[in-house]
Motif scaffolding. Structure first.
Motif, PDB file in Angstrom:
ATOM      1  N   ARG A 101      42.396  85.767  78.290  1.00 16.17           N
ATOM      2  CA  ARG A 101      42.173  86.497  77.030  1.00 16.17           C
ATOM      3  C   ARG A 101      42.147  88.022  77.196  1.00 16.17           C
ATOM      4  NH1 ARG A 101      38.797  82.600  77.511  1.00 16.17           N
ATOM      5  NH2 ARG A 101      37.171  84.088  78.104  1.00 16.17           N
ATOM      6  N   ASP A 102      42.596  88.516  78.339  1.00 13.86           N
ATOM      7  CA  ASP A 102      42.713  89.970  78.515  1.00 13.86           C
ATOM      8  C   ASP A 102      44.002  90.421  77.802  1.00 13.86           C
ATOM      9  OD1 ASP A 102      42.155  92.555  80.165  1.00 13.86           O
ATOM     10  OD2 ASP A 102      44.283  92.086  80.485  1.00 13.86           O
ATOM     11  N   LEU A 103      43.888  91.409  76.920  1.00  9.90           N
ATOM     12  CA  LEU A 103      45.045  91.775  76.087  1.00  9.90           C
ATOM     13  C   LEU A 103      46.243  92.237  76.912  1.00  9.90           C
ATOM     14  CD1 LEU A 103      46.380  92.181  73.314  1.00  9.90           C
ATOM     15  CD2 LEU A 103      45.263  94.435  73.202  1.00  9.90           C
ATOM     16  N   GLN A 141      32.732  82.916  70.395  1.00  3.08           N
ATOM     17  CA  GLN A 141      32.794  84.252  71.000  1.00  3.08           C
ATOM     18  C   GLN A 141      34.160  84.465  71.646  1.00  3.08           C
ATOM     19  OE1 GLN A 141      30.291  85.863  69.547  1.00  3.08           O
ATOM     20  NE2 GLN A 141      31.187  87.509  70.785  1.00  3.08           N
ATOM     21  N   LYS A 142      34.600  83.471  72.401  1.00  3.14           N
ATOM     22  CA  LYS A 142      35.908  83.571  73.058  1.00  3.14           C
ATOM     23  C   LYS A 142      37.027  83.593  72.011  1.00  3.14           C
ATOM     24  CE  LYS A 142      34.792  82.100  77.643  1.00  3.14           C
ATOM     25  NZ  LYS A 142      33.752  81.156  78.024  1.00  3.14           N
ATOM     26  N   ARG A 144      36.959  85.118  69.294  1.00  3.29           N
ATOM     27  CA  ARG A 144      37.101  86.507  68.816  1.00  3.29           C
ATOM     28  C   ARG A 144      38.041  87.299  69.736  1.00  3.29           C
ATOM     29  NH1 ARG A 144      31.970  88.863  65.845  1.00  3.29           N
ATOM     30  NH2 ARG A 144      31.288  87.006  64.779  1.00  3.29           N
ATOM     31  N   GLU A 145      37.921  87.045  71.031  1.00  2.00           N
ATOM     32  CA  GLU A 145      38.831  87.723  71.973  1.00  2.00           C
ATOM     33  C   GLU A 145      40.269  87.204  71.769  1.00  2.00           C
ATOM     34  OE1 GLU A 145      35.301  87.524  75.319  1.00  2.00           O
ATOM     35  OE2 GLU A 145      37.351  87.200  76.012  1.00  2.00           O
ATOM     36  N   THR A 146      40.362  85.905  71.503  1.00  2.00           N
ATOM     37  CA  THR A 146      41.689  85.302  71.310  1.00  2.00           C
ATOM     38  C   THR A 146      42.377  85.865  70.066  1.00  2.00           C
ATOM     39  OG1 THR A 146      40.914  83.292  72.372  1.00  2.00           O
ATOM     40  CG2 THR A 146      42.908  83.096  71.041  1.00  2.00           C
ATOM     41  N   VAL A 147      41.611  85.988  68.985  1.00  2.00           N
ATOM     42  CA  VAL A 147      42.238  86.491  67.749  1.00  2.00           C
ATOM     43  C   VAL A 147      42.619  87.962  67.904  1.00  2.00           C
ATOM     44  CG1 VAL A 147      40.211  87.240  66.398  1.00  2.00           C
ATOM     45  CG2 VAL A 147      42.213  86.275  65.236  1.00  2.00           C
ATOM     46  N   HIS A 148      41.894  88.655  68.748  1.00  2.00           N
ATOM     47  CA  HIS A 148      42.274  90.047  69.027  1.00  2.00           C
ATOM     48  C   HIS A 148      43.667  90.066  69.662  1.00  2.00           C
ATOM     49  CE1 HIS A 148      41.835  94.248  69.850  1.00  2.00           C
ATOM     50  NE2 HIS A 148      41.926  94.083  71.164  1.00  2.00           N
ATOM     51  N   CYS A 149      43.881  89.196  70.640  1.00  2.00           N
ATOM     52  CA  CYS A 149      45.220  89.087  71.265  1.00  2.00           C
ATOM     53  C   CYS A 149      46.269  88.758  70.205  1.00  2.00           C
ATOM     54  CB  CYS A 149      45.228  87.989  72.339  1.00  2.00           C
ATOM     55  SG  CYS A 149      44.268  88.386  73.799  1.00  2.00           S
ATOM     56  N   ALA A 150      45.920  87.837  69.308  1.00  2.00           N
ATOM     57  CA  ALA A 150      46.878  87.403  68.278  1.00  2.00           C
ATOM     58  C   ALA A 150      47.228  88.555  67.340  1.00  2.00           C
ATOM     59  CB  ALA A 150      46.301  86.230  67.493  1.00  2.00           C
ATOM     60  N   ALA A 151      46.190  89.229  66.835  1.00  2.00           N
ATOM     61  CA  ALA A 151      46.420  90.293  65.852  1.00  2.00           C
ATOM     62  C   ALA A 151      47.210  91.440  66.465  1.00  2.00           C
ATOM     63  CB  ALA A 151      45.070  90.789  65.316  1.00  2.00           C
ATOM     64  N   GLN A 152      46.936  91.731  67.741  1.00  2.00           N
ATOM     65  CA  GLN A 152      47.613  92.855  68.399  1.00  2.00           C
ATOM     66  C   GLN A 152      49.072  92.545  68.736  1.00  2.00           C
ATOM     67  OE1 GLN A 152      46.469  96.023  69.035  1.00  2.00           O
ATOM     68  NE2 GLN A 152      44.741  95.409  67.756  1.00  2.00           N
ATOM     69  N   GLU A 173      32.829  76.393  60.635  1.00  2.00           N
ATOM     70  CA  GLU A 173      32.215  77.599  60.043  1.00  2.00           C
ATOM     71  C   GLU A 173      31.956  78.698  61.074  1.00  2.00           C
ATOM     72  OE1 GLU A 173      29.075  75.434  57.553  1.00  2.00           O
ATOM     73  OE2 GLU A 173      28.990  77.511  56.845  1.00  2.00           O
ATOM     74  N   ASP A 174      31.708  78.262  62.336  1.00  2.00           N
ATOM     75  CA  ASP A 174      31.425  79.248  63.391  1.00  2.00           C
ATOM     76  C   ASP A 174      32.634  80.149  63.670  1.00  2.00           C
ATOM     77  OD1 ASP A 174      29.049  77.890  63.607  1.00  2.00           O
ATOM     78  OD2 ASP A 174      29.720  76.659  65.305  1.00  2.00           O
ATOM     79  N   PHE A 175      33.795  79.754  63.150  1.00  2.00           N
ATOM     80  CA  PHE A 175      35.026  80.492  63.473  1.00  2.00           C
ATOM     81  C   PHE A 175      35.530  81.328  62.292  1.00  2.00           C
ATOM     82  CE2 PHE A 175      34.593  77.036  66.445  1.00  2.00           C
ATOM     83  CZ  PHE A 175      34.979  77.594  67.656  1.00  2.00           C
TER      84      PHE A 175
END
Ligand code: ADE
Ligand code: ZN
Length: 328
Positions: A101-103, A141-142, A144-152, A173-175
């Motif tokens: 999950r590192d961008l 939590q993870k 959130r890191e994954t969606v960051h990769c997706a959005a970027q 709901e947690d997501f």
């Protein structure tokens, strides 16, 4: 024309889950990793149930360690898909397995995957697009890191965001945060739901995560009011009958609810999920559905048009694929 020879669209396939066992054994050999326990005496993946399947899947992923591995994996998978007549396929890609999950690392893995996809398209006429997917049992939590990769990395190739993994862990709901973020980035939204949990899971996917497409969704058949709602709203189910049979949800294709959903007006599509794990291919899915329900060429053409409408790719790509389907 035999139904198995028809051009096909697939919306639900996990890239690592499509890795032929011989490919993973080769990767393990190159890296001196002993994962012989995940194979049976015939060399097939060995697991007793879905939860063991997830462990075997993750063990297989440990052999995929750099972008070149994913380049080779993508080529191997697309060769299989093209041989089955698939002309357009969307695959789930997990930054969890592509650089943790590192961008920066994710961009390198993605570059390699896209390079293989472009080469496969030129050679075999198959088009691939990606859906970045978080893993439910790895937690919100993870994600959130994954969606960051997706959005970027959203662009011509990365078109969607999804969630897979163990449905028995946590709540959809947690997501919400991650799916809100993906929606704001303009990504299509896919949620694995109602493969293992009951109908409420699909309701949650639609209400809380505002899913455009549901992965599986098959257990919604237990709630006919929900089935009617899916039909009215035009919610698309990515149905993977061979996967459901292999994992013991239904004893056979004949017992699978896909035909009932279709009769009740729900938009269904056909996919393989993790083909070598479930001893299936797109051609085999068509053959089994033809045998079980007498589905003919007209029925498969309808389902392919539904899949193309629901695909996350851009309009130009859809127009190009429509021509291949003979639907333009
Ligand atoms: N990941 C790979 N295959 C899956 C499936 N069938 N359900 C949930 N997560 C998965
Ligand atoms: Zn899946």
């Amino acid at each position: 024309m035999s139904v198995t020879a028809l051009p096909k669209i697939e919306l639900h396939m996990h890239l690592e889950g499509a890795a032929p066992p011989a490919f993973i054994r080769g990767m393990a050999r190159e890296k001196n990793i002993d994962i012989s326990r995940i194979f049976d005496e015939k060399g097939h993946y060995r697991y007793a149930d879905f939860w063991e399947f997830l462990k075997v899947y993750e063990a297989a992923c440990t052999t995929l360690q750099n972008p070149m591995d994913f380049y080779r994996l993508t080529m191997a998978v697309l060769e299989e898909s093209a041989a089955s007549g698939v002309v357009y396929t969307e695959t789930f890609l997990s930054p969890d397995f592509c650089g943790g999950r590192d961008l920066g690392a994710w961009r390198e893995y993605l570059h390699a995957i896209e390079e293989a996809a472009a080469e496969a398209e030129a050679k075999m006429g198959i088009t691939l697009r990606g859906i970045v997917t978080c893993i439910r049992h790895f937690g919100p939590q993870k994600a959130r890191e994954t969606v960051h990769c997706a959005a970027q990395t959203k662009g011509d190739f990365i078109r969607g965001f999804g969630i897979a993994g163990d449905e028995k862990v946590g709540n959809l709901e947690d997501f919400i945060w991650s799916f809100d973020c993906a929606r704001e980035a303009g990504l299509g939204l896919e949620v694995h739901a109602c493969e293992w949990n009951g109908p409420q899971e699909v309701r949650d996917a639609l209400t809380h995560l505002k899913a455009d497409r549901i992965g599986h969704g098959v257990r919604a058949i237990a709630d006919l009011a929900l089935v009617d709602e899916l039909a009215e709203k035009g919610v698309v189910l990515e149905v993977c009958p061979g996967s459901n049979v292999a994992l013991g949800i239904y004893p056979s294709f004949r017992d699978h609810p896909i035909a009932e959903f279709d009769r009740r007006g729900v938009k269904v599509t056909i996919s393989t999920d993790d083909p070598p794990f479930f001893h299936t291919t797109m051609a085999l899915e068509y053959e089994m559905l033809n045998r079980a329900f007498d589905w003919d060429e007209g029925q498969f053409s309808k389902l392919n048009r539904t899949a193309l409408d629901a695909a996350f790719c851009d309009a130009d790509t859809k127009a190009k694929i429509a021509k291949l389907l003979g639907a333009a």
